[in-house]
Write an enzyme that holds these catalytic residues in place. Sequence first.
Site, PDB file in Angstrom:
ATOM      1  N   GLU B  62       4.769 -34.641  32.419  1.00  0.00           N
ATOM      2  CA  GLU B  62       5.209 -33.393  33.338  1.00  0.00           C
ATOM      3  C   GLU B  62       4.095 -32.435  33.601  1.00  0.00           C
ATOM      4  O   GLU B  62       3.983 -31.714  34.568  1.00  0.00           O
ATOM      5  CB  GLU B  62       6.276 -32.719  32.552  1.00  0.00           C
ATOM      6  CG  GLU B  62       7.635 -33.381  32.379  1.00  0.00           C
ATOM      7  CD  GLU B  62       7.923 -34.622  31.493  1.00  0.00           C
ATOM      8  OE1 GLU B  62       6.840 -34.936  30.759  1.00  0.00           O
ATOM      9  OE2 GLU B  62       8.793 -35.472  31.696  1.00  0.00           O
ATOM     10  N   HIS B 131      18.625 -31.023  26.070  1.00  0.00           N
ATOM     11  CA  HIS B 131      18.970 -31.205  27.734  1.00  0.00           C
ATOM     12  C   HIS B 131      19.980 -30.195  28.244  1.00  0.00           C
ATOM     13  O   HIS B 131      20.893 -30.782  29.066  1.00  0.00           O
ATOM     14  CB  HIS B 131      19.397 -32.677  27.725  1.00  0.00           C
ATOM     15  CG  HIS B 131      18.410 -33.762  27.614  1.00  0.00           C
ATOM     16  ND1 HIS B 131      17.435 -33.804  26.591  1.00  0.00           N
ATOM     17  CD2 HIS B 131      18.056 -34.657  28.753  1.00  0.00           C
ATOM     18  CE1 HIS B 131      16.713 -34.737  27.079  1.00  0.00           C
ATOM     19  NE2 HIS B 131      17.014 -35.233  27.981  1.00  0.00           N
TER      20      HIS B 131
HETATM   21  C1  LIG Z   1       9.642 -34.906  28.319  1.00  0.00           C
HETATM   22  C2  LIG Z   1      10.464 -35.932  28.932  1.00  0.00           C
HETATM   23  N1  LIG Z   1      10.619 -36.096  30.342  1.00  0.00           N
HETATM   24  C3  LIG Z   1      11.607 -37.054  30.803  1.00  0.00           C
HETATM   25  C4  LIG Z   1      12.634 -37.141  30.169  1.00  0.00           C
HETATM   26  C5  LIG Z   1      13.738 -37.920  30.753  1.00  0.00           C
HETATM   27  N2  LIG Z   1      13.631 -39.244  30.188  1.00  0.00           N
HETATM   28  C6  LIG Z   1      14.451 -39.861  29.185  1.00  0.00           C
HETATM   29  S1  LIG Z   1      14.049 -41.314  28.643  1.00  0.00           S
HETATM   30  C7  LIG Z   1      12.947 -41.293  29.892  1.00  0.00           C
HETATM   31  C8  LIG Z   1      12.321 -42.667  29.994  1.00  0.00           C
HETATM   32  C9  LIG Z   1      11.598 -43.220  28.892  1.00  0.00           C
HETATM   33  O1  LIG Z   1      11.262 -44.426  28.881  1.00  0.00           O
HETATM   34  P1  LIG Z   1      10.327 -44.992  27.605  1.00  0.00           P
HETATM   35  O2  LIG Z   1       9.490 -44.098  26.857  1.00  0.00           O
HETATM   36  O3  LIG Z   1      10.113 -46.271  28.043  1.00  0.00           O
HETATM   37  O4  LIG Z   1      11.802 -45.276  26.535  1.00  0.00           O
HETATM   38  P2  LIG Z   1      12.925 -46.148  26.831  1.00  0.00           P
HETATM   39  O5  LIG Z   1      14.126 -45.427  27.296  1.00  0.00           O
HETATM   40  O6  LIG Z   1      12.553 -47.126  27.709  1.00  0.00           O
HETATM   41  O7  LIG Z   1      13.256 -46.590  25.441  1.00  0.00           O
HETATM   42  C10 LIG Z   1      12.934 -40.333  30.728  1.00  0.00           C
HETATM   43  C11 LIG Z   1      12.088 -40.476  31.890  1.00  0.00           C
HETATM   44  C12 LIG Z   1      12.522 -36.738  28.800  1.00  0.00           C
HETATM   45  N3  LIG Z   1      13.648 -36.914  28.128  1.00  0.00           N
HETATM   46  N4  LIG Z   1      11.589 -36.167  28.063  1.00  0.00           N
END
Ligand SMILES: Cc1ncc(C[n+]2csc(CCOP(=O)(O)OP(=O)(O)O)c2C)c(N)n1
Lengths: 339, 333
Positions: B62, B131
């Site tokens: 971000e 959130h």
């Molecule tokens: C700082 C932040 N940015 C974006 C999000 C929205 N978000 C939630 S989970 C996610 C994907 C995360 O991917 P990963 O770290 O690979 O974990 P996975 O869901 O695949 O287990 C995103 C973009 C968030 N919760 N926090």
Amino acid sequence: MTTNTAPLSRYRTMRRIRSFEERVGELFLRGESAGSMLHLSIGEEAVVGVTDAMQKGDTFTTHHRGHGVFLGRGADPARMMAEIGGKASGYCRGKGGSMHIASHALGHLGANAIVGGGIPHVVGAGLTYRNRGTRQVSVAFFGDGAMQQGILYEAMNMAALWKLPVLFVCLNNQYGMGTRVDRSAGRLAFGERAESFGLAAAHGDGTDVEQVHDVASQLVVGARDGRPGFLEIDSFRFYGHARMDKSPYRTPEEEEEGRKRDPVLKARERIIAEGLATEDEATEIDTDAAEEMDAALESAVTAAPPALDTMFEDVFAPGTPAPRPQRDRLRAILSEDAA
Amino acid sequence: MSAIETTYRDAIRQALLDAMEEDENVILIGEEVGLYGGAYGVTKGLIDLYSANRVIDAPISEAGIVGTAVGAAMTGLRPVAELMYVDFIGLVMDQLANQAAKSRYMFGGQIAVPMVLRTQGGTGRSAAAQHSQSLEAWMLHTPGLRLAMPATVNDAYHLLRDALRQPDPVVFIEHKGLYTMKGTLDPETPDAGWGTPVIRRDGKDLTIVTYSRMLHEAMRAADTMAEAGIDAEVIDLRCLNPLDEAAIFASVQRTGRAMIVTEAATAGSAASEIAARIGESCFDWLEEPVVRIGGEDIPIPVSPSLEKGSIPSAQLIAEAGLWLMRKETPAWA
Ligand SMILES: Cc1ncc(C[n+]2csc(CCOP(=O)(O)OP(=O)(O)O)c2C)c(N)n1
Ligand SMILES: [Mg+2]
């Protein structure tokens, strides 16, 4: 020579995780979950290789997809399920939910809904253990998505610089929401990133819990002696990112191929092949897990929601005046004015 | 184009589309804005219409995303950076508050940062403490940032188009609970200009100042009050910076009573700021204390009943209205 029954126990834990996550899906379908932000760890159960390499007293933080990790560290599925349903009997009294589950008693310093948010806390925990000489280890679990968050690199550098008893575990399920990992990183050699900071790095095969356990054990031993480490475990996220996501950005073929990489089935075949269990005994493990998680699901559904005024508790420590409810404030203005 | 029935979500999408069509410097950058179409579907299909150079799927970085938008804005692009949840604003606050907001001033007027940060906030989905927040006060407290928070379909479109015409950084906060709301979009006719509040309901007895989703709660409350013979005026601010005080003061000076309704935690909120300004400037006209009705001063709990109970309801607003008019003592008093 005695047989090593640990793989059997790890299989049991993996099966319990799988069953638990399936019930979380059911909780949602029945409209009994608190919201739809439920991230299932199905396909990533080989993480048990890490949780099993940790010791009592070790602590950890997780990302939003942390149910499996927590069960691996001994969580009570009924209290977890209750929390996911937003119930008073949940681990966090219905305040946190799936994405913010924690248990101080079990060393869970908190699941996090900010990608990367929990990573630096293990550095702080490592400081505590180093200064107090307690020989505890703290482990951060996070996804491939967090590999692109700056905080991870600050945390890795400090862990290496101060030689802290810390392990960073990247659960690479190939996707961050709809973004495949090769669309979010210019170069995929995550272990090399960690090595460049001075961490011991290793790779885990997410279909093979025993291999994961071998490498994780070595890293945990090193971390306990002040050599922080990094472990990347490759797996595949079997289902959508959260419950509402149908993964339209993946082809059916990709999903089918990915789901063939099933760590639970592979562990099951292995315990049978190695004579640790018969087919019937394995089935019994499966049935026990299903029954345990059915019970957890039902208990969560019937559990009471938190009383409304508990919302004002825990903002500050007990004994501190709680925030003043809107109604009370309005009432005070009214009575003063009316007087 | 004539008026159409559409949703808040599609109105925002239409604004992005029209802006991109008009000016090739407009780019979108953020997590999941491209292939996925946005976490709430706002940018669906835009990557198919424009190249991946203009609809940019970014890694989960971000601070980097907003910093990149700042640099792009300084050098001639018109970036719309998307922050998936306003709750993640902490990760970008340096780039937003120290870099984007202050560049024009620190550099003596030479360097402008005409960018839009689109994000969304609010409760309603049991999305829990990280959130569900309403953090507009953090922007309001930062000189140099513009701030718009649309409550209606037409505003979702026009305020975003306006935001993209501003010479300074604009934070544009949508409400996750409004995306599926239907309404009329007239692309030719905004409800009012940028920075001008709209009176959504005329009334002579008391003034309700609000914005974003709470507008709809306030309108329901005004209906309830009407049944009790109270004629509430409802002002939708639309923009919190610039804030057109004159419109608020004119109404309060007519009604003599003011209530500010927001979803955000009440302490240090936008409601507090507006209440203070009304108190300073309308003191001689006020019949009753200026009242803030906001969210409880707590993190948002995940439990659906607690979450709902932590933000103002139409019922609470209406009861407070009855009291302000001395019609009856509300149940909670
Ligand atoms: C700082 C932040 N940015 C974006 C999000 C929205 N978000 C939630 S989970 C996610 C994907 C995360 O991917 P990963 O770290 O690979 O974990 P996975 O869901 O695949 O287990 C995103 C973009 C968030 N919760 N926090
Ligand atoms: Mg991932």
